[in-house]
Design a protein around this motif. Structure first.
Motif, PDB file in Angstrom:
ATOM      1  N   GLU A   1      49.402  21.571   0.181  1.00 43.16           N
ATOM      2  CA  GLU A   1      49.369  21.051   1.498  1.00 43.16           C
ATOM      3  C   GLU A   1      49.870  21.761   2.544  1.00 43.16           C
ATOM      4  O   GLU A   1      49.379  21.693   3.766  1.00 43.16           O
ATOM      5  CB  GLU A   1      49.879  19.463   1.295  1.00 43.16           C
TER       6      GLU A   1
ATOM      7  N   SER B   1      47.700  24.836   4.880  1.00 46.46           N
ATOM      8  CA  SER B   1      46.995  24.221   6.193  1.00 46.46           C
ATOM      9  C   SER B   1      47.848  25.014   7.324  1.00 46.46           C
ATOM     10  O   SER B   1      47.436  25.333   8.285  1.00 46.46           O
ATOM     11  CB  SER B   1      47.250  22.758   6.573  1.00 46.46           C
ATOM     12  N   ASP B   2      49.124  25.536   6.838  1.00 43.71           N
ATOM     13  CA  ASP B   2      49.838  26.319   7.853  1.00 43.71           C
ATOM     14  C   ASP B   2      49.570  27.847   7.941  1.00 43.71           C
ATOM     15  O   ASP B   2      49.908  28.489   8.953  1.00 43.71           O
ATOM     16  CB  ASP B   2      51.355  26.211   7.556  1.00 43.71           C
TER      17      ASP B   2
ATOM     18  N   THR C   1      41.625  24.780   8.166  1.00 44.47           N
ATOM     19  CA  THR C   1      42.022  24.232   6.900  1.00 44.47           C
ATOM     20  C   THR C   1      43.087  22.957   6.628  1.00 44.47           C
ATOM     21  O   THR C   1      44.008  23.517   7.014  1.00 44.47           O
ATOM     22  CB  THR C   1      41.876  25.426   5.998  1.00 44.47           C
ATOM     23  N   GLN C   2      42.449  22.103   6.278  1.00 39.28           N
ATOM     24  CA  GLN C   2      43.465  20.988   5.604  1.00 39.28           C
ATOM     25  C   GLN C   2      43.583  20.859   4.057  1.00 39.28           C
ATOM     26  O   GLN C   2      42.314  21.070   3.744  1.00 39.28           O
ATOM     27  CB  GLN C   2      43.136  19.618   6.411  1.00 39.28           C
TER      28      GLN C   2
ATOM     29  N   ARG D   1      44.831  19.164   0.560  1.00 36.71           N
ATOM     30  CA  ARG D   1      45.548  18.039   0.111  1.00 36.71           C
ATOM     31  C   ARG D   1      45.264  17.810  -1.528  1.00 36.71           C
ATOM     32  O   ARG D   1      44.424  18.441  -2.059  1.00 36.71           O
ATOM     33  CB  ARG D   1      44.951  16.668   0.769  1.00 36.71           C
TER      34      ARG D   1
ATOM     35  N   ALA E   1      40.299  21.439  -0.262  1.00 41.42           N
ATOM     36  CA  ALA E   1      40.427  22.023   1.054  1.00 41.42           C
ATOM     37  C   ALA E   1      39.411  22.068   1.908  1.00 41.42           C
ATOM     38  O   ALA E   1      38.138  22.121   1.341  1.00 41.42           O
ATOM     39  CB  ALA E   1      40.922  23.654   0.761  1.00 41.42           C
TER      40      ALA E   1
ATOM     41  N   THR F   1      37.782  23.095   5.550  1.00 42.29           N
ATOM     42  CA  THR F   1      37.665  24.012   6.533  1.00 42.29           C
ATOM     43  C   THR F   1      36.638  23.295   7.694  1.00 42.29           C
ATOM     44  O   THR F   1      35.642  23.182   7.303  1.00 42.29           O
ATOM     45  CB  THR F   1      37.338  25.073   6.056  1.00 42.29           C
TER      46      THR F   1
END
Length: 165
Positions: free
Chosen positions: A42, A45-46, A51-52, A54, A68, A70
């Motif tokens: 997770e 995302s950094d 993109t996130q 989880r 993921a 995007t």
């Protein structure tokens, strides 16, 4: 997926595709720390733009499902993957099994000395669109390579700064 567990589809997706991309970075940190940062799904995302990420199922290790997403403007790309191998602190293997992104991928850590680790990110994608996809790949490949390389450089900076994992 073709059966309740999706095993047939996962096996098919696990075969290397014709689209191949690799990125590499040296991180000034021990392999154990680098590997832990890679397993912090997770937190991707950094360091992966737009993109996130989880964990959908599991603990992020072998057998887990990861998603993921995007998004750039109205365009959205969903990447569904299963973690198929965790060999700590050396290698994480995944299989992308979504509608568009399919194929195996691997993240490898090689400790160069006590405080330096090489990370290799390698993906083999099944190219969508048949012949047109194969013809487009040489045009798309440089952007894919650049994107992976830039993401890994961000990853390295965050690990070196102690901001990951």
């Amino acid at each position: 997926m073709t059966d309740p567990q999706g095993a047939d589809d996962l096996r098919a997706a696990a075969q290397p595709g014709a689209g191949e991309v690799t990125a590499t970075v040296i991180v000034d940190a021990p392999a154990e720390r680098v590997f832990a940062a890679l397993l912090a799904w997770e937190r991707q995302s950094d360091w992966i733009p737009f993109t996130q990420v989880r964990v959908v199922e599991g603990d992020g290790r072998e057998g887990s499902r990861i998603e993921a997403v995007t998004a750039l403007g109205r365009a959205t790309l969903r990447d569904e993957m299963r973690v198929v191998r965790v060999d700590e602190p050396y290698e994480i293997g995944v299989v992308h099994y979504g509608q568009l992104l399919r194929g195996p991928g691997v993240l490898r850590c090689t400790q160069l000395d006590r405080a330096r680790t090489q990370v290799v990110w390698h993906e083999w994608f099944h190219l969508p669109g048949g012949r047109a996809g194969r013809l487009a790949w040489p045009v798309l490949w440089p952007g894919s390579k650049l994107g992976l390389t830039q993401a890994l450089k961000r990853f390295a900076r965050l690990v070196e700064q102690g901001r990951l994992p």
